[in-house]
Design a protein around this motif. Structure first.
Motif, mmCIF file in Angstrom:
data_model
loop_
_atom_site.group_PDB
_atom_site.id
_atom_site.type_symbol
_atom_site.label_atom_id
_atom_site.label_comp_id
_atom_site.label_asym_id
_atom_site.label_seq_id
_atom_site.Cartn_x
_atom_site.Cartn_y
_atom_site.Cartn_z
ATOM 1 N N PHE A 216 -2.653 9.110 6.012
ATOM 2 C CA PHE A 216 -2.068 9.596 4.757
ATOM 3 C C PHE A 216 -2.147 8.528 3.666
ATOM 4 O O PHE A 216 -2.542 8.804 2.529
ATOM 5 C CB PHE A 216 -0.619 10.001 5.000
ATOM 6 C CG PHE A 216 0.182 10.254 3.758
ATOM 7 C CD1 PHE A 216 -0.067 11.352 2.962
ATOM 8 C CD2 PHE A 216 1.193 9.367 3.383
ATOM 9 C CE1 PHE A 216 0.677 11.580 1.802
ATOM 10 C CE2 PHE A 216 1.940 9.587 2.233
ATOM 11 C CZ PHE A 216 1.672 10.694 1.439
ATOM 12 N N VAL A 217 -1.782 7.303 4.010
ATOM 13 C CA VAL A 217 -1.798 6.212 3.033
ATOM 14 C C VAL A 217 -3.227 5.937 2.573
ATOM 15 O O VAL A 217 -3.497 5.784 1.370
ATOM 16 C CB VAL A 217 -1.164 4.938 3.627
ATOM 17 C CG1 VAL A 217 -1.382 3.744 2.702
ATOM 18 C CG2 VAL A 217 0.318 5.153 3.878
ATOM 19 N N GLU A 218 -4.153 5.883 3.520
ATOM 20 C CA GLU A 218 -5.552 5.600 3.177
ATOM 21 C C GLU A 218 -6.132 6.685 2.284
ATOM 22 O O GLU A 218 -6.783 6.396 1.276
ATOM 23 C CB GLU A 218 -6.378 5.464 4.454
ATOM 24 C CG GLU A 218 -7.824 5.073 4.198
ATOM 25 C CD GLU A 218 -8.608 4.829 5.468
ATOM 26 O OE1 GLU A 218 -9.834 4.643 5.373
ATOM 27 O OE2 GLU A 218 -8.002 4.826 6.559
ATOM 28 N N GLU B 173 0.832 -1.212 0.000
ATOM 29 C CA GLU B 173 0.000 0.000 0.000
ATOM 30 C C GLU B 173 0.862 1.255 0.000
ATOM 31 O O GLU B 173 0.573 2.220 -0.719
ATOM 32 C CB GLU B 173 -0.933 0.004 1.224
ATOM 33 C CG GLU B 173 -1.988 -1.071 1.228
ATOM 34 C CD GLU B 173 -1.467 -2.434 1.678
ATOM 35 O OE1 GLU B 173 -2.226 -3.422 1.570
ATOM 36 O OE2 GLU B 173 -0.298 -2.513 2.137
ATOM 37 N N PHE B 174 1.920 1.235 0.782
ATOM 38 C CA PHE B 174 2.789 2.419 0.821
ATOM 39 C C PHE B 174 3.583 2.549 -0.472
ATOM 40 O O PHE B 174 3.822 3.664 -0.946
ATOM 41 C CB PHE B 174 3.740 2.361 2.020
ATOM 42 C CG PHE B 174 4.407 3.670 2.312
ATOM 43 C CD1 PHE B 174 3.749 4.646 3.043
ATOM 44 C CD2 PHE B 174 5.685 3.946 1.841
ATOM 45 C CE1 PHE B 174 4.349 5.868 3.298
ATOM 46 C CE2 PHE B 174 6.293 5.161 2.084
ATOM 47 C CZ PHE B 174 5.614 6.129 2.820
ATOM 48 N N ALA B 175 3.980 1.427 -1.048
ATOM 49 C CA ALA B 175 4.687 1.464 -2.326
ATOM 50 C C ALA B 175 3.814 2.104 -3.402
ATOM 51 O O ALA B 175 4.298 2.872 -4.244
ATOM 52 C CB ALA B 175 5.095 0.057 -2.742
ATOM 53 N N GLY C 81 11.010 11.878 -0.645
ATOM 54 C CA GLY C 81 12.276 11.850 -1.371
ATOM 55 C C GLY C 81 13.434 11.265 -0.576
ATOM 56 O O GLY C 81 14.454 10.881 -1.150
ATOM 57 N N SER C 82 13.273 11.172 0.735
ATOM 58 C CA SER C 82 14.327 10.580 1.576
ATOM 59 C C SER C 82 14.251 9.059 1.611
ATOM 60 O O SER C 82 15.147 8.404 2.153
ATOM 61 C CB SER C 82 14.219 11.118 3.011
ATOM 62 O OG SER C 82 14.444 12.508 3.047
ATOM 63 N N LEU C 83 13.191 8.505 1.059
ATOM 64 C CA LEU C 83 12.998 7.055 1.099
ATOM 65 C C LEU C 83 13.514 6.399 -0.175
ATOM 66 O O LEU C 83 13.460 7.009 -1.251
ATOM 67 C CB LEU C 83 11.512 6.731 1.278
ATOM 68 C CG LEU C 83 10.889 7.209 2.601
ATOM 69 C CD1 LEU C 83 9.395 6.999 2.594
ATOM 70 C CD2 LEU C 83 11.528 6.485 3.789
ATOM 71 N N PRO C 84 14.003 5.169 -0.068
ATOM 72 C CA PRO C 84 14.529 4.480 -1.266
ATOM 73 C C PRO C 84 13.442 4.275 -2.322
ATOM 74 O O PRO C 84 12.268 4.134 -1.994
ATOM 75 C CB PRO C 84 15.011 3.139 -0.700
ATOM 76 C CG PRO C 84 15.144 3.340 0.764
ATOM 77 C CD PRO C 84 14.143 4.359 1.146
ATOM 78 N N ASN C 85 13.872 4.302 -3.562
ATOM 79 C CA ASN C 85 13.010 3.981 -4.707
ATOM 80 C C ASN C 85 11.915 5.009 -4.969
ATOM 81 O O ASN C 85 10.919 4.697 -5.619
ATOM 82 C CB ASN C 85 12.370 2.591 -4.537
ATOM 83 C CG ASN C 85 13.389 1.500 -4.339
ATOM 84 O OD1 ASN C 85 14.406 1.469 -5.024
ATOM 85 N ND2 ASN C 85 13.127 0.608 -3.398
ATOM 86 N N PHE C 86 12.096 6.226 -4.472
ATOM 87 C CA PHE C 86 11.088 7.250 -4.765
ATOM 88 C C PHE C 86 11.408 7.925 -6.083
ATOM 89 O O PHE C 86 12.531 8.354 -6.310
ATOM 90 C CB PHE C 86 11.045 8.286 -3.644
ATOM 91 C CG PHE C 86 9.979 9.343 -3.885
ATOM 92 C CD1 PHE C 86 8.632 9.010 -3.886
ATOM 93 C CD2 PHE C 86 10.337 10.658 -4.160
ATOM 94 C CE1 PHE C 86 7.671 9.985 -4.114
ATOM 95 C CE2 PHE C 86 9.379 11.630 -4.399
ATOM 96 C CZ PHE C 86 8.034 11.285 -4.376
#
Length: 273
Positions: free
Chosen positions: A219-221, A157-159, A268-273
């Motif tokens: 936020f995700v929902e 879901e977050f991805a 932007g601080s997270l991998p694969n963004f």
């Protein structure tokens, strides 16, 4: 107590020196918490103003220990405090001038200690940095958000949420646009623009309804509503239209969508963004 002071006063005086080390108990009474935090904040701001901030190799006045004790007290008691406002208040009480640069230095120093405490506790560095980029001013809120994000950020879901925000963010990154631009619905030419703007407004409203400090779950929902409209938009709409007003309007919409995570985390601080 021997001098006739109330038990509450004696307890606050005792608690004012807590925690004495990383494994010590922290103050628990409201008065004790207040005095312990205020005393450490006063020492921290005063010593930074006097030019006694620690270096990479030396900390003769124990400012790292002071900052850690203050953070432990706030976090373990679930107390939300704006570091910037607290430092501002402490600065006005110093016998020497505390410049704006020194106030920022004190704030940044505490945030670095918070980052280290979170890392030492096992939180992923990228998660910590993502949250502190937006919520470093409130240590208790930052710690709670780091815990939420650490559980969520590797889920499908977050991805999907990251994928949704990635393209609008990259599209406006480095673009020359006026920050004062506002989206004009009258300039929409295609249904996909209208659908995406309606989805954006719905997400914005849902995030607002979640309170002043919405959590990662909210936020995700909420952001799930953007996935399909964004896909349709990018399949059908050319953002960089030849018409300057239309192009500016579309860039403004991308900017507003990319800004939805502001105040919560930096994707932007997270991998694969």
């Amino acid at each position: 107590l021997k001098d006739g002071a109330p038990v509450e006063v004696a307890e606050a005086i005792f608690e004012s020196v807590l925690p004495r080390n990383a494994s010590d108990i922290v103050p628990k009474t409201p008065a004790g918490i207040l005095v312990a935090v205020a005393d450490r904040l006063d020492s921290l701001v005063g010593l930074v103003a006097a030019g006694c901030a620690p270096t990479a190799t030396a900390d003769p006045y124990g400012l790292r220990r002071i900052a850690n004790g203050m953070l432990q007290t706030l976090i373990q008691n679930g107390v939300s405090v704006s570091l910037a406002r607290a430092i501002e208040a402490a600065a006005t009480r110093q016998p020497v001038e505390v410049t704006e640069e020194q106030r920022t230095q004190a704030h940044d120093f505490v945030v670095r200690r918070l980052e280290q405490l979170l890392a030492d506790d096992g939180s992923p560095r990228e998660v910590v940095r993502s949250v502190l980029a937006e919520r470093s001013d409130d240590p208790h809120l930052a710690v709670a958000t780091v815990a939420d994000l650490a559980c969520a950020y590797k889920t499908p879901e977050f991805a999907a949420v990251m994928a949704s925000y990635s393209r609008p963010t990259k599209l406006v990154s480095g673009k020359d646009y006026d920050s004062g631009w506002t989206v004009d619905e009258g300039l929409f030419r295609q249904d996909e623009e209208r659908d995406l703007w309606a989805a954006y407004k719905a997400v914005e409203a849902e995030m607002g309804a979640a309170g002043p400090s919405p959590g990662v779950g909210a936020f995700v929902e909420a952001s799930g509503a953007l996935e399909a409209p964004l896909e349709s938009f990018f399949n059908s709409v050319f953002v960089m239209d030849e018409d300057e007003s239309v192009r500016s309007n579309r860039l403004a919409m991308m900017r507003d969508i990319a800004a939805l995570p502001k105040g919560l985390l930096d994707l932007g601080s997270l991998p694969n963004f």
